[in-house]
Scaffold this active site. Structure first.
Site, mmCIF file in Angstrom:
data_model
loop_
_atom_site.group_PDB
_atom_site.id
_atom_site.type_symbol
_atom_site.label_atom_id
_atom_site.label_comp_id
_atom_site.label_asym_id
_atom_site.label_seq_id
_atom_site.Cartn_x
_atom_site.Cartn_y
_atom_site.Cartn_z
ATOM 1 N N ARG A 51 23.332 62.320 50.389
ATOM 2 C CA ARG A 51 23.529 63.147 51.471
ATOM 3 C C ARG A 51 23.547 64.494 51.140
ATOM 4 O O ARG A 51 23.807 64.872 50.106
ATOM 5 C CB ARG A 51 24.304 62.463 52.533
ATOM 6 C CG ARG A 51 25.860 61.959 51.964
ATOM 7 C CD ARG A 51 26.694 62.724 51.362
ATOM 8 N NE ARG A 51 26.943 63.991 51.956
ATOM 9 C CZ ARG A 51 27.346 65.121 51.415
ATOM 10 N NH1 ARG A 51 27.303 65.472 50.129
ATOM 11 N NH2 ARG A 51 27.368 66.142 52.220
ATOM 12 N N ALA A 53 21.665 68.250 52.508
ATOM 13 C CA ALA A 53 20.451 68.856 52.670
ATOM 14 C C ALA A 53 19.430 68.807 51.771
ATOM 15 O O ALA A 53 18.540 68.248 51.322
ATOM 16 C CB ALA A 53 20.426 69.946 53.608
ATOM 17 N N ASP A 243 22.092 72.160 57.332
ATOM 18 C CA ASP A 243 21.017 71.218 57.386
ATOM 19 C C ASP A 243 19.640 71.913 57.824
ATOM 20 O O ASP A 243 18.651 71.644 57.336
ATOM 21 C CB ASP A 243 21.385 70.170 58.096
ATOM 22 C CG ASP A 243 22.422 69.296 57.426
ATOM 23 O OD1 ASP A 243 23.446 69.574 57.460
ATOM 24 O OD2 ASP A 243 21.855 68.493 56.456
HETATM 25 O O1 MRU Z 1 25.452 63.960 56.777
HETATM 26 P P1 MRU Z 1 25.530 64.710 55.520
HETATM 27 O O2 MRU Z 1 26.677 64.315 54.876
HETATM 28 O O3 MRU Z 1 24.072 64.633 55.032
HETATM 29 O O4 MRU Z 1 25.733 66.206 55.987
HETATM 30 C C1 MRU Z 1 25.807 67.131 54.999
HETATM 31 C C2 MRU Z 1 26.033 68.613 55.547
HETATM 32 O O5 MRU Z 1 26.217 68.810 56.771
HETATM 33 C C3 MRU Z 1 26.077 69.942 54.665
HETATM 34 O O6 MRU Z 1 26.979 70.736 55.005
HETATM 35 C C4 MRU Z 1 24.619 70.320 54.700
HETATM 36 O O7 MRU Z 1 23.862 69.325 54.395
HETATM 37 C C5 MRU Z 1 24.286 71.262 53.428
HETATM 38 S S1 MRU Z 1 24.485 70.667 51.819
HETATM 39 C C6 MRU Z 1 24.397 71.898 50.666
#
Ligand code: MRU
Length: 356
Positions: A51, A53, A243
């Site tokens: 997980r 982005a 994201d």
């Molecule tokens: O649901 P997730 O764990 O994938 O959410 C991740 C986030 O919200 C992060 O802050 C975002 O992807 C940035 S990662 C560099």
């Protein structure tokens, strides 16, 4: 200068397989899954084994490669096959634009390669290289983001972060967490506060874990403590990942980010967003146009591994929220620090792309 400590890598390419760290098991267990099909990668993304982005995008690029590794057929069929796998992987999660960015890049590269009169084996080799390139570029990008972000911090500052935008969410180092690793290297003392990040606890399970492992001074707090620690004067800056950034600078990030931004504003604390250019989506006009993933209600009703809500109660579980651009002090990318008005500065950023 202190030597950079090793961080746990979320993804590793191993000849004909993708090794994916199962992040659902952290911090208690470190288990790498050996994935050999795009369907397994789809499931890994969907179920949050990987997980964050940038990491989702990298995994998806390898997912396409896994689909065509043993491909037999002609070049046109190979192209069709890449498109099919990419389009399916694109359905795994809706919000992080890096997923679509990486898959579009794999499709575009395939299209260019089939024009070159290569053999299918040569095209497949080049696609493996492309996925590895996406992976390697992300690491370099994160270092640059970290350097720019660190210029905003000084010795002794308290910095709050939400969710996990660290090494575990990227190829390595992270976006919002990258300056903390660089600060450690350069002997700059920062005191990091990590929100635990309900309902899936990325802050507690992942951010607190990776920063602690690296030797960063990190204090874990529950989400509802952020205002309290700000009111104590312990926080001089907030930094989060994202994201997707819309063309007007509205920012989608883990649910709860918006509340932190409002609290930061109330306490006159700068609110920074760190991300690579691949997270900025000029084709999405505003935050209202960003699709927000709704996740299974069990994440809320069984947040701590046991039932914590009455059976049958209505539950709302959006995975992300939108922070409006007026609450964002600056966006930190590999190309530098971007400030309002974002509609202009983001457009400018892309028109300068490649020139520096
Ligand atoms: O649901 P997730 O764990 O994938 O959410 C991740 C986030 O919200 C992060 O802050 C975002 O992807 C940035 S990662 C560099």
């Amino acid at each position: 200068m202190t030597e950079r400590p090793e961080v746990l890598l979320p993804l590793k390419w191993d000849n004909d397989a993708l090794l994916m760290l199962d992040q659902r098991l952290l911090p208690e267990e470190t288990v790498y899954l050996r994935l050999t099909t795009p369907e397994q990668v789809w499931e890994g993304i969907r179920e949050l084994k990987v997980r964050g982005a940038p990491a989702i995008g990298i995994a998806a690029a390898y997912g396409v490669v896994l689909g065509v590794l043993n491909f037999k057929g002609n070049l046109q069929e190979l192209f069709q096959s890449v498109v099919q796998y990419a389009d399916n992987l694109a359905t795994s999660r809706p919000t992080a634009v890096n997923l679509f960015w990486a898959l579009d890049r794999m499709k575009a590269r395939t299209s260019a390669l089939v024009e070159m009169n290569l053999t299918t084996e040569e095209v497949i080799d080049a696609l493996i290289n492309e996925a590895q390139q996406i992976h390697a570029e992300d690491e370099e990008t994160n270092r640059l983001i970290g350097q720019h972000a660190l210029s905003l911090f000084s010795d002794g500052m308290g910095v709050l972060t939400h969710c996990n935008a660290g090494g575990l969410a990227t190829s390595k180092y992270g976006t919002a967490l990258a300056p903390f690793y660089l600060a450690l290297e350069e002997g700059i003392n920062l005191k990091v506060f990590a929100d635990e990040t309900r309902p899936v606890l990325q802050g507690a399970r992942l951010t607190a874990f990776e920063l602690q492992q690296a030797g960063v001074d990190v204090t874990l707090i529950c989400d509802n403590m952020a205002g309290h620690v700000m009111s104590k004067g312990w926080i001089q800056a907030v930094i989060v990942g994202t994201d997707r950034v819309a063309a007007n600078g509205d920012v989608a990030n883990k649910i709860g980010t918006y509340s932190v931004a409002v609290l930061a504003k109330a306490h006159q604390i700068p609110f920074y967003v760190a991300c690579p250019l691949s997270t900025i989506d000029l084709s999405t006009p505003t935050g209202a146009d960003i699709p927000i993933e709704q996740r299974n209600v069990d994440e809320v009703s069984h947040g701590f591994g046991k039932r914590t809500a009455p059976k049958g109660v209505n539950i709302y579980n959006p995975a992300f929220d939108i922070t409006p651009n007026e609450l964002v002090t600056a966006i930190i990318t590999e190309k530098g620090i971007i400030r309002a008005p974002y509609s202009d500065s983001l457009k400018q950023l892309f028109s300068n792309k490649g020139s520096n």
